[in-house]
Design a protein around this motif. Sequence first.
Motif, PDB file in Angstrom:
ATOM      1  N   TRP A   1       0.831  -1.209   0.000  1.00  0.00           N
ATOM      2  CA  TRP A   1       0.000   0.000   0.000  1.00  0.00           C
ATOM      3  C   TRP A   1       0.863   1.256   0.000  1.00  0.00           C
ATOM      4  O   TRP A   1       0.521   2.257  -0.639  1.00  0.00           O
ATOM      5  CB  TRP A   1      -0.966   0.000   1.185  1.00  0.00           C
ATOM      6  CG  TRP A   1      -2.221  -0.757   0.907  1.00  0.00           C
ATOM      7  CD1 TRP A   1      -2.566  -1.973   1.406  1.00  0.00           C
ATOM      8  CD2 TRP A   1      -3.295  -0.370   0.031  1.00  0.00           C
ATOM      9  NE1 TRP A   1      -3.783  -2.365   0.893  1.00  0.00           N
ATOM     10  CE2 TRP A   1      -4.256  -1.400   0.056  1.00  0.00           C
ATOM     11  CE3 TRP A   1      -3.532   0.749  -0.772  1.00  0.00           C
ATOM     12  CZ2 TRP A   1      -5.439  -1.351  -0.681  1.00  0.00           C
ATOM     13  CZ3 TRP A   1      -4.708   0.801  -1.508  1.00  0.00           C
ATOM     14  CH2 TRP A   1      -5.638  -0.246  -1.461  1.00  0.00           C
TER      15      TRP A   1
ATOM     16  N   PHE B   1     -13.578  -3.336  -2.260  1.00  0.00           N
ATOM     17  CA  PHE B   1     -13.914  -4.758  -2.398  1.00  0.00           C
ATOM     18  C   PHE B   1     -12.821  -5.563  -3.099  1.00  0.00           C
ATOM     19  O   PHE B   1     -12.327  -6.532  -2.545  1.00  0.00           O
ATOM     20  CB  PHE B   1     -15.256  -4.908  -3.119  1.00  0.00           C
ATOM     21  CG  PHE B   1     -16.405  -4.414  -2.290  1.00  0.00           C
ATOM     22  CD1 PHE B   1     -17.003  -5.245  -1.351  1.00  0.00           C
ATOM     23  CD2 PHE B   1     -16.852  -3.109  -2.415  1.00  0.00           C
ATOM     24  CE1 PHE B   1     -18.050  -4.783  -0.549  1.00  0.00           C
ATOM     25  CE2 PHE B   1     -17.899  -2.640  -1.625  1.00  0.00           C
ATOM     26  CZ  PHE B   1     -18.493  -3.479  -0.696  1.00  0.00           C
ATOM     27  N   PHE B   2     -12.414  -5.129  -4.321  1.00  0.00           N
ATOM     28  CA  PHE B   2     -11.399  -5.906  -5.040  1.00  0.00           C
ATOM     29  C   PHE B   2     -10.051  -5.841  -4.327  1.00  0.00           C
ATOM     30  O   PHE B   2      -9.292  -6.805  -4.310  1.00  0.00           O
ATOM     31  CB  PHE B   2     -11.259  -5.405  -6.483  1.00  0.00           C
ATOM     32  CG  PHE B   2     -12.380  -5.851  -7.389  1.00  0.00           C
ATOM     33  CD1 PHE B   2     -13.416  -6.627  -6.904  1.00  0.00           C
ATOM     34  CD2 PHE B   2     -12.389  -5.513  -8.732  1.00  0.00           C
ATOM     35  CE1 PHE B   2     -14.451  -7.042  -7.726  1.00  0.00           C
ATOM     36  CE2 PHE B   2     -13.416  -5.926  -9.570  1.00  0.00           C
ATOM     37  CZ  PHE B   2     -14.449  -6.680  -9.065  1.00  0.00           C
ATOM     38  N   MET B   3      -9.720  -4.664  -3.754  1.00  0.00           N
ATOM     39  CA  MET B   3      -8.434  -4.533  -3.075  1.00  0.00           C
ATOM     40  C   MET B   3      -8.563  -4.825  -1.579  1.00  0.00           C
ATOM     41  O   MET B   3      -7.615  -4.623  -0.819  1.00  0.00           O
ATOM     42  CB  MET B   3      -7.849  -3.138  -3.313  1.00  0.00           C
ATOM     43  CG  MET B   3      -7.543  -2.853  -4.771  1.00  0.00           C
ATOM     44  SD  MET B   3      -7.071  -1.151  -5.095  1.00  0.00           S
ATOM     45  CE  MET B   3      -5.284  -1.268  -4.977  1.00  0.00           C
TER      46      MET B   3
ATOM     47  N   VAL C   1     -13.643  -0.497  -6.335  1.00  0.00           N
ATOM     48  CA  VAL C   1     -12.474  -1.340  -6.604  1.00  0.00           C
ATOM     49  C   VAL C   1     -11.601  -1.430  -5.348  1.00  0.00           C
ATOM     50  O   VAL C   1     -11.186  -2.516  -4.942  1.00  0.00           O
ATOM     51  CB  VAL C   1     -11.654  -0.785  -7.799  1.00  0.00           C
ATOM     52  CG1 VAL C   1     -10.333  -1.522  -7.928  1.00  0.00           C
ATOM     53  CG2 VAL C   1     -12.450  -0.923  -9.087  1.00  0.00           C
TER      54      VAL C   1
ATOM     55  N   ILE D   1      -9.601   3.878 -14.812  1.00  0.00           N
ATOM     56  CA  ILE D   1     -10.954   4.343 -14.508  1.00  0.00           C
ATOM     57  C   ILE D   1     -11.003   5.877 -14.556  1.00  0.00           C
ATOM     58  O   ILE D   1     -12.011   6.459 -14.940  1.00  0.00           O
ATOM     59  CB  ILE D   1     -11.397   3.787 -13.135  1.00  0.00           C
ATOM     60  CG1 ILE D   1     -11.813   2.324 -13.293  1.00  0.00           C
ATOM     61  CG2 ILE D   1     -12.530   4.606 -12.538  1.00  0.00           C
ATOM     62  CD1 ILE D   1     -12.149   1.628 -11.994  1.00  0.00           C
TER      63      ILE D   1
ATOM     64  N   LEU E   1      -3.317  -6.467  -5.765  1.00  0.00           N
ATOM     65  CA  LEU E   1      -3.402  -5.049  -5.398  1.00  0.00           C
ATOM     66  C   LEU E   1      -2.826  -4.181  -6.510  1.00  0.00           C
ATOM     67  O   LEU E   1      -3.405  -3.167  -6.895  1.00  0.00           O
ATOM     68  CB  LEU E   1      -2.630  -4.789  -4.093  1.00  0.00           C
ATOM     69  CG  LEU E   1      -3.263  -5.252  -2.783  1.00  0.00           C
ATOM     70  CD1 LEU E   1      -2.377  -4.879  -1.602  1.00  0.00           C
ATOM     71  CD2 LEU E   1      -4.642  -4.634  -2.613  1.00  0.00           C
TER      72      LEU E   1
ATOM     73  N   HIS F   1      -5.181  -4.189  -9.615  1.00  0.00           N
ATOM     74  CA  HIS F   1      -6.370  -3.364  -9.387  1.00  0.00           C
ATOM     75  C   HIS F   1      -6.010  -1.885  -9.411  1.00  0.00           C
ATOM     76  O   HIS F   1      -6.789  -1.062  -9.881  1.00  0.00           O
ATOM     77  CB  HIS F   1      -7.021  -3.705  -8.043  1.00  0.00           C
ATOM     78  CG  HIS F   1      -7.512  -5.106  -7.974  1.00  0.00           C
ATOM     79  ND1 HIS F   1      -8.300  -5.661  -8.956  1.00  0.00           N
ATOM     80  CD2 HIS F   1      -7.330  -6.078  -7.056  1.00  0.00           C
ATOM     81  CE1 HIS F   1      -8.573  -6.909  -8.634  1.00  0.00           C
ATOM     82  NE2 HIS F   1      -7.990  -7.197  -7.496  1.00  0.00           N
TER      83      HIS F   1
ATOM     84  N   GLU G   1      -1.939 -12.069  -3.564  1.00  0.00           N
ATOM     85  CA  GLU G   1      -2.698 -10.947  -3.003  1.00  0.00           C
ATOM     86  C   GLU G   1      -2.051  -9.608  -3.394  1.00  0.00           C
ATOM     87  O   GLU G   1      -2.722  -8.679  -3.823  1.00  0.00           O
ATOM     88  CB  GLU G   1      -2.736 -11.096  -1.471  1.00  0.00           C
ATOM     89  CG  GLU G   1      -3.192  -9.872  -0.717  1.00  0.00           C
ATOM     90  CD  GLU G   1      -4.702  -9.766  -0.579  1.00  0.00           C
ATOM     91  OE1 GLU G   1      -5.371 -10.796  -0.778  1.00  0.00           O
ATOM     92  OE2 GLU G   1      -5.195  -8.671  -0.304  1.00  0.00           O
TER      93      GLU G   1
ATOM     94  N   VAL H   1      -9.411 -10.891  -8.944  1.00  0.00           N
ATOM     95  CA  VAL H   1      -9.907 -11.071  -7.579  1.00  0.00           C
ATOM     96  C   VAL H   1     -10.360 -12.527  -7.376  1.00  0.00           C
ATOM     97  O   VAL H   1     -10.244 -13.089  -6.280  1.00  0.00           O
ATOM     98  CB  VAL H   1     -11.017 -10.033  -7.259  1.00  0.00           C
ATOM     99  CG1 VAL H   1     -12.388 -10.500  -7.679  1.00  0.00           C
ATOM    100  CG2 VAL H   1     -11.000  -9.692  -5.779  1.00  0.00           C
TER     101      VAL H   1
ATOM    102  N   LEU I   1      -7.550   1.087 -11.538  1.00  0.00           N
ATOM    103  CA  LEU I   1      -8.010   2.353 -10.955  1.00  0.00           C
ATOM    104  C   LEU I   1      -7.559   3.543 -11.780  1.00  0.00           C
ATOM    105  O   LEU I   1      -8.325   4.478 -12.031  1.00  0.00           O
ATOM    106  CB  LEU I   1      -7.419   2.511  -9.545  1.00  0.00           C
ATOM    107  CG  LEU I   1      -8.167   1.904  -8.376  1.00  0.00           C
ATOM    108  CD1 LEU I   1      -7.524   2.357  -7.075  1.00  0.00           C
ATOM    109  CD2 LEU I   1      -9.599   2.347  -8.416  1.00  0.00           C
TER     110      LEU I   1
END
Lengths: 220, 97
Positions: free
Chosen positions: A31, B55-57, B52, A206, A196, A199, A192, A86, A203
């Motif tokens: 993160w 939920f997805f992350m 996203v 998007i 991240l 995704h 996992e 996912v 993002l």
Amino acid sequence: MAQTIAPHFSQVAHQFDSAEQQRDAATLGMWIFLATEVMFFGGLFTTYSVYRALHPLAFAEVSRHLNITLGTINTAVLIASSFTMVLAVYGAQHSRRKMLVLCLVLTMLLGSVFLGIKFYEYYQKFVEHFVPGSAFQFPAPYTREAEMFFSLYFLMTGLHALHMIVGLGLLATLTILAWRGRFSSSYYNPVELSGLYWHFVDLIWIFLYPLLYLIGHHLR
Amino acid sequence: MNEAAVSIKTYAFIFVTLLFLTATTFLVSGVDLGGLNAVAALVIAMVKALLVALFFMHLRYSRPLMMVVVAAGLLWLGIMITLTLGDFLTRGWLTYR
């Protein structure tokens, strides 16, 4: 926390007390990396905001020269790839190896479709002389603004595409490891964390989609 | 709640919602709303981003510490955009006599 796996068989590195602590540390690190990525792309989004604020009409007019259909298809393709990603993580969490491998392959496939469409769009822009540089052509009065718009278009989508290519490399590695049975419900950190990353790349798109493709849509 | 307990149904629902929002932003951008076009596009994009991330992350099921990191990233992004636009958008306000 009860250790059910013998220490020398466990995939917990020696500096961690438990698998859970190791997972938390890895997730936190990912993160923090993504927060730096926000700033990385953020510079481009800020530049975009400034030039669009200075030339709102020109940007809307020039944006009409992007292929809105392909942009929309690509948005759906990338969202679908996030969904399969996912599901891959879900497969790993539940020790379902076949589901994990299948979903990783599907994600790579969708990612490749996205890049294929993207490269076709780039090809079209080269043919139409919309690539900034000495061969750039755009009808007056928005020639200079158009060159700025297309510079931002290529920089932003190019940096995004570069991230996609890195993501595909990660997924390919994961697929091989998953095929060999390296991941299970007790250890799936790489799946996992790569999820991240994938995704996050979704993002970014998007935001790129409406900011680049849709701002001239109402002028058609 | 552990993220491993999230069902495929939830993910499928989020996926369909994201596709629906993509169609919405496409259709809305085709109508001339003046300045509201940009607002609508950004609001829909933020909702999609939120879905996203949550939920997805798995942000919704993660430790609050992850939320702090996300908030810090967005805060600094906000500072960069606000201060930069604060400069460019107010340049015309100055008049010299």
